[in-house]
Design an enzyme around this catalytic site. Sequence first.
Site, PDB file in Angstrom:
ATOM      1  N   LYS A 134     -23.104 -83.632 -24.016  1.00  0.00           N
ATOM      2  CA  LYS A 134     -22.498 -82.229 -24.049  1.00  0.00           C
ATOM      3  C   LYS A 134     -22.119 -81.627 -25.553  1.00  0.00           C
ATOM      4  O   LYS A 134     -22.581 -80.579 -25.603  1.00  0.00           O
ATOM      5  CB  LYS A 134     -21.234 -82.068 -23.229  1.00  0.00           C
ATOM      6  CG  LYS A 134     -21.476 -82.103 -21.505  1.00  0.00           C
ATOM      7  CD  LYS A 134     -20.171 -82.035 -20.963  1.00  0.00           C
ATOM      8  CE  LYS A 134     -20.293 -82.298 -19.401  1.00  0.00           C
ATOM      9  NZ  LYS A 134     -19.047 -82.452 -19.030  1.00  0.00           N
TER      10      LYS A 134
ATOM     11  N   LYS B  92     -33.964 -82.809 -11.644  1.00  0.00           N
ATOM     12  CA  LYS B  92     -32.898 -83.044 -10.717  1.00  0.00           C
ATOM     13  C   LYS B  92     -32.568 -81.650 -10.113  1.00  0.00           C
ATOM     14  O   LYS B  92     -32.488 -80.598 -11.029  1.00  0.00           O
ATOM     15  CB  LYS B  92     -31.654 -83.696 -11.273  1.00  0.00           C
ATOM     16  CG  LYS B  92     -30.555 -84.193 -10.278  1.00  0.00           C
ATOM     17  CD  LYS B  92     -29.430 -84.754 -10.789  1.00  0.00           C
ATOM     18  CE  LYS B  92     -28.360 -84.985  -9.905  1.00  0.00           C
ATOM     19  NZ  LYS B  92     -27.000 -85.613 -10.498  1.00  0.00           N
TER      20      LYS B  92
ATOM     21  N   LYS C  54     -28.051 -76.139 -10.208  1.00  0.00           N
ATOM     22  CA  LYS C  54     -28.000 -74.588 -10.316  1.00  0.00           C
ATOM     23  C   LYS C  54     -28.526 -73.919 -11.654  1.00  0.00           C
ATOM     24  O   LYS C  54     -29.248 -73.006 -11.631  1.00  0.00           O
ATOM     25  CB  LYS C  54     -26.562 -74.145 -10.196  1.00  0.00           C
ATOM     26  CG  LYS C  54     -26.205 -73.932  -8.639  1.00  0.00           C
ATOM     27  CD  LYS C  54     -24.926 -73.349  -8.337  1.00  0.00           C
ATOM     28  CE  LYS C  54     -24.965 -73.125  -6.737  1.00  0.00           C
ATOM     29  NZ  LYS C  54     -23.441 -72.924  -6.441  1.00  0.00           N
TER      30      LYS C  54
END
Length: 324
Positions: free
Chosen positions: A111, A191, A194
């Site tokens: 991240k 995968k 959203k």
Amino acid sequence: MSRIFSGIQPSGELHIGNYLGAVKNWAELQRSYESFFCIVDYHAITIPYEPEDLRARTREMMVSLLAAGLDPSTSTIFVQSMVPEHTELAWIFNSVTPLGELERQTQYKDKASRMESVPAGILNYPILQAADILLYRADLVPVGEDQVQHLELSREIARRWNARFGAEFFPEPQAKLTPARRIMGLDGSAKMSKSMGNTVGLLEPPDSVWEKLRPAVTDPARVRRTDPGTPEVCNIYHLHKAFSDAATVDHVAVQCRSAGWGCIDCKKVLLESMLRELDPIRERARDLQAHPERIAEILAAGADRCRVMARETMTAVKTIMGLL
Ligand code: SF4
């Protein structure tokens, strides 16, 4: 009875990837374990968001969880920020967790590498996760392979705190590995998520599910209707394994390998199987959406139950630590 804890981000309506990968399994586990299911909104605020949007997404997630089969009469279902002891215990764990352990976490590195300025919450995320689990002194955490490292850190934090204060107070929670079910998106390349825009919503109407299934990627070797295929490389086959009965799955494999049918035939059968499972879920969701007061009651009851346990834990922790 062993106790399990699991958290989910308030990402709005569930999609079939997180339904099959996690929540369907939770609905099974709640029959055998004392279960705590938490919508982790304090985790969600570590990245930019809009307050109204977060509120709506939290409610939608709650509707999805209940419609998917989590049962408030046997499980405790609640929202993290309604139980302030989560952050209180997280602060305490901050004081026993070495910075290096946090910086080594793969998800943090991942991240942080994509951010210009990294909020401290991204680094401390696993500490809050440890607090979520240990506040209820849960024995088991249902996790996928990709979350094992975070759970290992929770175990390490429990060990360190126990060692620092000479108390065997926190159990080291064990991973309850969920059956490996990594659902790929309908684009077949990543995968289902959203952010990739490749999902099917758990509550989507049948027409819209079909609109997404019809053009979904299949075995690229099946260029013409007469080309035989390899079901194992096709995402549609894996969705059949999740939604269709065993006889249908066998039939799909035979028809695919022999080019006995085309991919559209195969997808029509999949749609039927999906709707058999999803129709009642959509129905329950509609009913809940028409009665928002029911959702509020369930959330309040869940938070009340959690607060009692959380206060007990914090009283014991503070006493052991010499805090007044
Ligand atoms: S027939 Fe079914 S399993 Fe085979 S490639 Fe087409 S969609 Fe996939």
